[in-house]
Design a protein around this motif. Structure first.
Motif, mmCIF file in Angstrom:
data_model
loop_
_atom_site.group_PDB
_atom_site.id
_atom_site.type_symbol
_atom_site.label_atom_id
_atom_site.label_comp_id
_atom_site.label_asym_id
_atom_site.label_seq_id
_atom_site.Cartn_x
_atom_site.Cartn_y
_atom_site.Cartn_z
ATOM 1 N N ARG A 40 7.563 54.596 53.122
ATOM 2 C CA ARG A 40 6.665 54.801 52.001
ATOM 3 C C ARG A 40 7.310 54.190 50.758
ATOM 4 O O ARG A 40 8.505 54.314 50.553
ATOM 5 C CB ARG A 40 6.469 56.302 51.796
ATOM 6 N N GLY A 41 6.494 53.532 49.961
ATOM 7 C CA GLY A 41 6.998 52.927 48.738
ATOM 8 C C GLY A 41 7.489 53.976 47.754
ATOM 9 O O GLY A 41 7.274 55.162 47.914
ATOM 10 N N ARG A 42 8.158 53.538 46.743
ATOM 11 C CA ARG A 42 8.726 54.450 45.760
ATOM 12 C C ARG A 42 7.738 54.752 44.641
ATOM 13 O O ARG A 42 8.122 54.868 43.493
ATOM 14 C CB ARG A 42 9.987 53.835 45.171
ATOM 15 N N GLY A 43 6.476 54.885 44.986
ATOM 16 C CA GLY A 43 5.440 55.070 43.988
ATOM 17 C C GLY A 43 5.481 56.419 43.303
ATOM 18 O O GLY A 43 5.078 56.562 42.171
ATOM 19 N N ARG A 44 6.005 57.449 43.978
ATOM 20 C CA ARG A 44 6.039 58.754 43.322
ATOM 21 C C ARG A 44 7.489 59.147 43.051
ATOM 22 O O ARG A 44 8.394 58.784 43.789
ATOM 23 C CB ARG A 44 5.338 59.799 44.174
ATOM 24 N N PRO A 45 7.699 59.925 41.998
ATOM 25 C CA PRO A 45 9.073 60.329 41.662
ATOM 26 C C PRO A 45 9.599 61.336 42.673
ATOM 27 O O PRO A 45 8.823 62.003 43.365
ATOM 28 C CB PRO A 45 8.913 60.973 40.281
ATOM 29 N N PRO A 46 10.921 61.471 42.778
ATOM 30 C CA PRO A 46 11.474 62.452 43.712
ATOM 31 C C PRO A 46 11.059 63.866 43.321
ATOM 32 O O PRO A 46 10.849 64.171 42.150
ATOM 33 C CB PRO A 46 12.985 62.268 43.588
ATOM 34 N N PRO A 50 12.940 69.618 46.575
ATOM 35 C CA PRO A 50 12.510 69.104 47.884
ATOM 36 C C PRO A 50 12.702 70.144 48.980
ATOM 37 O O PRO A 50 13.539 71.040 48.879
ATOM 38 C CB PRO A 50 13.426 67.899 48.112
ATOM 39 N N LYS A 51 11.908 70.034 50.021
ATOM 40 C CA LYS A 51 12.020 70.920 51.181
ATOM 41 C C LYS A 51 13.267 70.540 51.974
ATOM 42 O O LYS A 51 13.679 69.385 51.994
ATOM 43 C CB LYS A 51 10.797 70.799 52.080
ATOM 44 N N ILE A 52 13.848 71.519 52.649
ATOM 45 C CA ILE A 52 15.050 71.304 53.455
ATOM 46 C C ILE A 52 14.712 71.667 54.899
ATOM 47 O O ILE A 52 14.190 72.746 55.172
ATOM 48 C CB ILE A 52 16.204 72.186 52.944
ATOM 49 N N ALA A 53 15.020 70.759 55.820
ATOM 50 C CA ALA A 53 14.767 71.011 57.234
ATOM 51 C C ALA A 53 15.893 71.885 57.796
ATOM 52 O O ALA A 53 17.068 71.591 57.608
ATOM 53 C CB ALA A 53 14.693 69.699 57.996
#
Length: 96
Positions: A40-46, A50-53
């Motif tokens: 996926r492109g870097r179109g959205r900011p991080p 974030p979720k952790i597996a």
């Protein structure tokens, strides 16, 4: 004899009119192999959080209940755990 009505739009586009492909554009592009998305492109900011597996074991009936609720069951399970944490002090739970 056919008469040109003059109302048709041209279908040919000059390739020289295409936008220039820059490094910025390429970094934002999605990469596919056939129909499968590879990158996926870097179109959205991080994400801020974030979720952790993790690997976790739950009772079968708990998993069956959430899975039976359909697509998005893991998100609903996360929400149920979040609501539980908001209402209970985990340190006081019986660990039997």
């Amino acid at each position: 004899m056919s008469v040109n009505k003059g109302d048709s739009t041209p279908t040919w586009v000059d390739p020289d009119d295409a936008p220039e492909l820059t490094e910025e554009w390429l970094e934002g592009a999605h990469l596919y192999r056939g129909d499968q998305l590879l990158k996926r492109g870097r179109g959205r900011p991080p994400l801020e959080r974030p979720k952790i597996a993790v690997k976790v074991r739950y009772d079968q009936d708990v998993i069956d209940t959430f899975r039976a609720s359909g697509k998005g069951w893991q998100t609903r399970m996360n929400l149920a755990l979040r609501r539980f944490l908001a209402e209970h002090d985990v340190s006081e739970l019986d660990q039997r």
